[in-house]
Design a protein around this motif. Sequence first.
Motif, PDB file in Angstrom:
ATOM      1  N   GLY A  26      -7.559 -10.040  10.412  1.00  0.00           N
ATOM      2  CA  GLY A  26      -6.485 -10.457  11.295  1.00  0.00           C
ATOM      3  C   GLY A  26      -5.221 -10.895  10.603  1.00  0.00           C
ATOM      4  N   ASP A  27      -5.158 -10.826   9.255  1.00  0.00           N
ATOM      5  CA  ASP A  27      -3.945 -11.202   8.524  1.00  0.00           C
ATOM      6  C   ASP A  27      -2.970 -10.027   8.527  1.00  0.00           C
ATOM      7  OD1 ASP A  27      -4.999 -13.707   7.913  1.00  0.00           O
ATOM      8  OD2 ASP A  27      -6.025 -12.922   6.129  1.00  0.00           O
ATOM      9  N   PHE A  28      -1.677 -10.353   8.650  1.00  0.00           N
ATOM     10  CA  PHE A  28      -0.640  -9.324   8.718  1.00  0.00           C
ATOM     11  C   PHE A  28      -0.217  -8.916   7.303  1.00  0.00           C
ATOM     12  CE2 PHE A  28      -0.225 -11.516  12.799  1.00  0.00           C
ATOM     13  CZ  PHE A  28      -0.344 -10.431  13.660  1.00  0.00           C
ATOM     14  N   ILE A  29      -0.280  -7.615   7.055  1.00  0.00           N
ATOM     15  CA  ILE A  29       0.069  -7.073   5.734  1.00  0.00           C
ATOM     16  C   ILE A  29       1.577  -6.875   5.663  1.00  0.00           C
ATOM     17  CG2 ILE A  29      -0.288  -5.153   4.140  1.00  0.00           C
ATOM     18  CD1 ILE A  29      -2.952  -4.630   5.539  1.00  0.00           C
ATOM     19  N   ASP A  30       2.181  -7.418   4.610  1.00  0.00           N
ATOM     20  CA  ASP A  30       3.626  -7.271   4.415  1.00  0.00           C
ATOM     21  C   ASP A  30       3.985  -6.135   3.462  1.00  0.00           C
ATOM     22  OD1 ASP A  30       4.430  -9.248   6.155  1.00  0.00           O
ATOM     23  OD2 ASP A  30       4.376 -10.836   4.648  1.00  0.00           O
ATOM     24  N   ALA A  31       3.150  -5.852   2.476  1.00  0.00           N
ATOM     25  CA  ALA A  31       3.497  -4.831   1.478  1.00  0.00           C
ATOM     26  C   ALA A  31       2.235  -4.239   0.878  1.00  0.00           C
ATOM     27  CB  ALA A  31       4.377  -5.433   0.383  1.00  0.00           C
ATOM     28  N   ARG A  32       2.399  -3.014   0.363  1.00  0.00           N
ATOM     29  CA  ARG A  32       1.312  -2.321  -0.330  1.00  0.00           C
ATOM     30  C   ARG A  32       1.824  -1.829  -1.682  1.00  0.00           C
ATOM     31  NH1 ARG A  32      -3.014  -1.171   2.986  1.00  0.00           N
ATOM     32  NH2 ARG A  32      -2.650  -1.436   5.236  1.00  0.00           N
ATOM     33  N   PRO A  33       0.931  -1.640  -2.646  1.00  0.00           N
ATOM     34  CA  PRO A  33       1.380  -1.222  -3.988  1.00  0.00           C
ATOM     35  C   PRO A  33       1.898   0.206  -3.996  1.00  0.00           C
ATOM     36  CG  PRO A  33      -1.007  -1.240  -3.871  1.00  0.00           C
ATOM     37  CD  PRO A  33      -0.521  -1.841  -2.585  1.00  0.00           C
ATOM     38  N   GLY A  34       2.776   0.480  -4.946  1.00  0.00           N
ATOM     39  CA  GLY A  34       3.345   1.811  -5.091  1.00  0.00           C
ATOM     40  C   GLY A  34       4.724   1.917  -4.494  1.00  0.00           C
ATOM     41  N   ALA A  35       5.403   2.990  -4.842  1.00  0.00           N
ATOM     42  CA  ALA A  35       6.745   3.218  -4.319  1.00  0.00           C
ATOM     43  C   ALA A  35       6.674   3.700  -2.875  1.00  0.00           C
ATOM     44  CB  ALA A  35       7.480   4.238  -5.176  1.00  0.00           C
ATOM     45  N   CYS A  36       7.743   3.481  -2.140  1.00  0.00           N
ATOM     46  CA  CYS A  36       7.819   3.944  -0.761  1.00  0.00           C
ATOM     47  C   CYS A  36       7.923   5.472  -0.712  1.00  0.00           C
ATOM     48  CB  CYS A  36       9.030   3.327  -0.055  1.00  0.00           C
ATOM     49  SG  CYS A  36       8.932   1.531   0.136  1.00  0.00           S
ATOM     50  N   ASP A  37       7.478   6.033   0.380  1.00  0.00           N
ATOM     51  CA  ASP A  37       7.518   7.478   0.552  1.00  0.00           C
ATOM     52  C   ASP A  37       8.963   7.937   0.694  1.00  0.00           C
ATOM     53  OD1 ASP A  37       7.003  10.102   0.999  1.00  0.00           O
ATOM     54  OD2 ASP A  37       6.087   9.832   2.976  1.00  0.00           O
ATOM     55  N   ALA A  38       9.399   8.787  -0.252  1.00  0.00           N
ATOM     56  CA  ALA A  38      10.778   9.282  -0.222  1.00  0.00           C
ATOM     57  C   ALA A  38      10.951  10.433   0.763  1.00  0.00           C
ATOM     58  CB  ALA A  38      11.206   9.736  -1.609  1.00  0.00           C
ATOM     59  N   LYS A  39       9.854  10.890   1.341  1.00  0.00           N
ATOM     60  CA  LYS A  39       9.895  12.025   2.271  1.00  0.00           C
ATOM     61  C   LYS A  39      10.611  13.220   1.642  1.00  0.00           C
ATOM     62  CE  LYS A  39       9.601   9.270   6.514  1.00  0.00           C
ATOM     63  NZ  LYS A  39       9.295   8.003   5.834  1.00  0.00           N
ATOM     64  N   CYS A  40      10.239  13.459   0.400  1.00  0.00           N
ATOM     65  CA  CYS A  40      10.815  14.575  -0.357  1.00  0.00           C
ATOM     66  C   CYS A  40       9.697  15.564  -0.657  1.00  0.00           C
ATOM     67  CB  CYS A  40      11.450  14.066  -1.652  1.00  0.00           C
ATOM     68  SG  CYS A  40      12.197  15.358  -2.670  1.00  0.00           S
ATOM     69  N   TYR A  41       9.858  16.792  -0.203  1.00  0.00           N
ATOM     70  CA  TYR A  41       8.818  17.808  -0.342  1.00  0.00           C
ATOM     71  C   TYR A  41       9.330  19.005  -1.154  1.00  0.00           C
ATOM     72  CZ  TYR A  41       7.334  14.933   3.578  1.00  0.00           C
ATOM     73  OH  TYR A  41       7.016  13.861   4.375  1.00  0.00           O
ATOM     74  N   LYS A  42      10.161  18.711  -2.143  1.00  0.00           N
ATOM     75  CA  LYS A  42      10.778  19.771  -2.934  1.00  0.00           C
ATOM     76  C   LYS A  42      10.056  20.055  -4.243  1.00  0.00           C
ATOM     77  CE  LYS A  42      15.407  18.654  -1.177  1.00  0.00           C
ATOM     78  NZ  LYS A  42      16.784  18.236  -1.550  1.00  0.00           N
ATOM     79  N   LEU A  43       8.930  19.372  -4.490  1.00  0.00           N
ATOM     80  CA  LEU A  43       8.234  19.574  -5.759  1.00  0.00           C
ATOM     81  C   LEU A  43       7.783  21.022  -5.952  1.00  0.00           C
ATOM     82  CD1 LEU A  43       7.099  18.408  -8.366  1.00  0.00           C
ATOM     83  CD2 LEU A  43       5.039  17.753  -7.101  1.00  0.00           C
ATOM     84  N   PRO A  44       7.177  21.711  -4.957  1.00  0.00           N
ATOM     85  CA  PRO A  44       6.806  23.120  -5.175  1.00  0.00           C
ATOM     86  C   PRO A  44       8.002  24.009  -5.501  1.00  0.00           C
ATOM     87  CG  PRO A  44       5.678  22.247  -3.247  1.00  0.00           C
ATOM     88  CD  PRO A  44       6.693  21.221  -3.644  1.00  0.00           C
ATOM     89  N   LEU A  45       9.135  23.745  -4.845  1.00  0.00           N
ATOM     90  CA  LEU A  45      10.331  24.541  -5.135  1.00  0.00           C
ATOM     91  C   LEU A  45      10.833  24.270  -6.551  1.00  0.00           C
ATOM     92  CD1 LEU A  45      12.388  26.518  -3.901  1.00  0.00           C
ATOM     93  CD2 LEU A  45      13.725  24.533  -3.161  1.00  0.00           C
ATOM     94  N   PHE A  46      10.771  23.004  -6.971  1.00  0.00           N
ATOM     95  CA  PHE A  46      11.182  22.657  -8.336  1.00  0.00           C
ATOM     96  C   PHE A  46      10.282  23.343  -9.359  1.00  0.00           C
ATOM     97  CE2 PHE A  46      10.543  19.951 -12.058  1.00  0.00           C
ATOM     98  CZ  PHE A  46      11.840  19.861 -12.543  1.00  0.00           C
ATOM     99  N   ILE A  47       8.973  23.333  -9.115  1.00  0.00           N
ATOM    100  CA  ILE A  47       8.039  23.966 -10.047  1.00  0.00           C
ATOM    101  C   ILE A  47       8.326  25.466 -10.149  1.00  0.00           C
ATOM    102  CG2 ILE A  47       5.608  24.560 -10.399  1.00  0.00           C
ATOM    103  CD1 ILE A  47       4.874  21.864  -9.217  1.00  0.00           C
ATOM    104  N   ALA A  48       8.622  26.105  -9.015  1.00  0.00           N
ATOM    105  CA  ALA A  48       8.907  27.545  -9.033  1.00  0.00           C
ATOM    106  C   ALA A  48      10.154  27.850  -9.853  1.00  0.00           C
ATOM    107  CB  ALA A  48       9.077  28.051  -7.600  1.00  0.00           C
TER     108      ALA A  48
END
Length: 706
Positions: free
Chosen positions: A550-572
């Motif tokens: 029942g405790d409210f979570i304020d933060a989680r570890p790791g960076a926030c999701d940048a919503k960037c999906y260009k990694l496959p294009l970069f690799i190509a």
Amino acid sequence: MPDALAEVEPKAAQPQRGKNTLAVEAEKGKKKSRLLRTVPASLIKFGAFQNQNRENVQAGATPPVTKKTKENLEGPCGLGCIVIPSCQRLNNFHCFLFFYSLLITSQGIVFGLVDLSIDTFEKESHLNNVENLLLSLTYDISSCLIVVFIAYYGGRGNIPRWITFSSFLVGFGSLLFAFPYFSGGNDRASVDIEGICQEMKTIKVCNKAVPSFQAKYVTSFILGQIVQGVAGMSLYILGTVFIDNSVATHSAGIYLGIMEASVVLGYSLSYVIAASLTRGTENSIFAISFDDSDEHQRQLRNWWIYFGLVSLIAWSTLIPLSCFPRSVRGTAKIKAEKRKHPHPFDGGIKDQEFRPNIKDLFATLWVLLKNPVFICLALTKASESLVFIGASEYLPVYIENQFLLKYSTATKIAGFVLLPGGGLGQLLGGIIVSTLRLSCKALMRFVMVTSVISLTFFGFVIFVHCNPIPLAGINEDYAGTGQLGNLTAPCNSHCKCSSSFYSAICGRDNIGYFSPCFAGCTQSKKLNHQQAYYNCSCIKEGLTTSDDQGDFIDARPGACDAKCYKLPLFIAFIFSTILFSVFSGIPCTLTILRIVSDNHRSLALGLTYVILRMFGTIPGPILFKMAGNTSCIFRGTEYCGKTGRCWIYNKKKMAYFMVGICSVCKVFTIFFTAIAFCLYKCLSKEDSDILSIPVKNLKVKKKGKN
């Protein structure tokens, strides 16, 4: 059993007494033991020729064996005086190439392991600039100092023996790298603590390595780099010359492509197999727990296992390579065929003999330095080396920060891109030019065309980057209560936070924070094997979610999701860029081998490596590190009284610097190759005009006499 000599004097030059000697020797051979019968008849003949020559010299006759016969000697395959007839079927170039490729693959693995190990050690030990330069540049400096001597004297000696000695050095150097890990791991003087906000706490963040381990590490790695530098120059310079001597001119590109692809294969494999050992470095944007840190320290001590395995692989080629003669079977025929096709311009030095002394060494160097086509092609290889340095050393850091991945994941992706891109590019480049049987001018055109294509793909890479995420204190001002560039704000001023430990978290407001301490979090729990943070004074907005209690979570570890999906294009794009970029490696080497005299090929390659080191591999790492430092937007402080390392980079600047430096290098490649092409065209035309004049004059004189 075929003769062991490629060239034998005519029968007319052999006295009748030689036949009697052979008959006596053959009669004695029947009475010898079974072990001595394994000695082939060719060696018995060779001994008879030696005895005959001694008697001729004593009688005042001139020995019939010439210097050319000695140079083109095709001996049997064996270990010293032990020659096994059944092994003679292995006395061919393809068997040599197998063991040679295995050896240079092992050294490629060593190169990758050393780079990853040094990178990890630098981050954890915070070495000064002098120590960093010594660790990273010792191989290039040591190889640059000795390559000319190895190329000059080794090219005139028994090349397989030099390569055999290199196999021993590769294994020995790998053991030197393993020594500090085997004798004692990198135990830290203190450990990182979790950065939770506490009003009364004392933070010990000086995680400097134990001085004894640091001294052993620096000393062992410097010695190991020197040993690898000596081994590498013998492998790549003399190995290239041996391959070119042993195969037809139009086939050399395929086998040189296999050689270069083996090096890239080994280097890329090291990134894949050792990526797990880089997990949890201080550059990671993901939090490190106590258990992870302890496990990581145990993994660091396992580096010696990988280095030990490489030593075994290198030493497994020691005996097979030592069995090959000075020239494998079929070399004499190939050399005779090559003599029918003279070089386009030799400057009148093709038949000039240079003795193995210092004076003639400098005379030969001066001859090469006066060849403008050679100098331009050497500068082309130097500019190309900068591109691969950027891809191998800067690419993991770029992927990690640009796409917010773990360092181990970014390293594996870089390895998977370099493996097919670099290795396949070298191999395909050699196959294409060999299949098409390109001339020197066509080879240089091929280099320019592939460089233009690679430069075009570089232009596409610059547009493939992710937008930065909001980060409190960097590009977000704590909802108006703080200042940009300052991690401390009124909401966390009581927490006594330190910027020496980067443990990124993402708040429920979708804003990133440098650490739980700078977010003002006072409590934490482990939920589903992952930390969760509560009561964060700097996080006021966003959707709240509760845990099982029942405790409210304020933060989680790791960076926030940048919503960037260009990694496959970069690799190509980066894969295509590397593929077309390394296409030019083999054609450039083949052109250098064809524009110089046969006697100067090994020294020409050695001088090429000197120019490549001076203008490529030595300034390259420094240049890319400067580019990385320029892209830094937040650097940690207060670390053991020294300025800390960079934690956060400007993504756009990173993209511009990486693409910009590599693009400039490709422009230099096109520029120097174009100059070499024009000079070659002019010089070859001048030589053909000069050579045609005496022929016409001779015909006129003959008519006048008649």
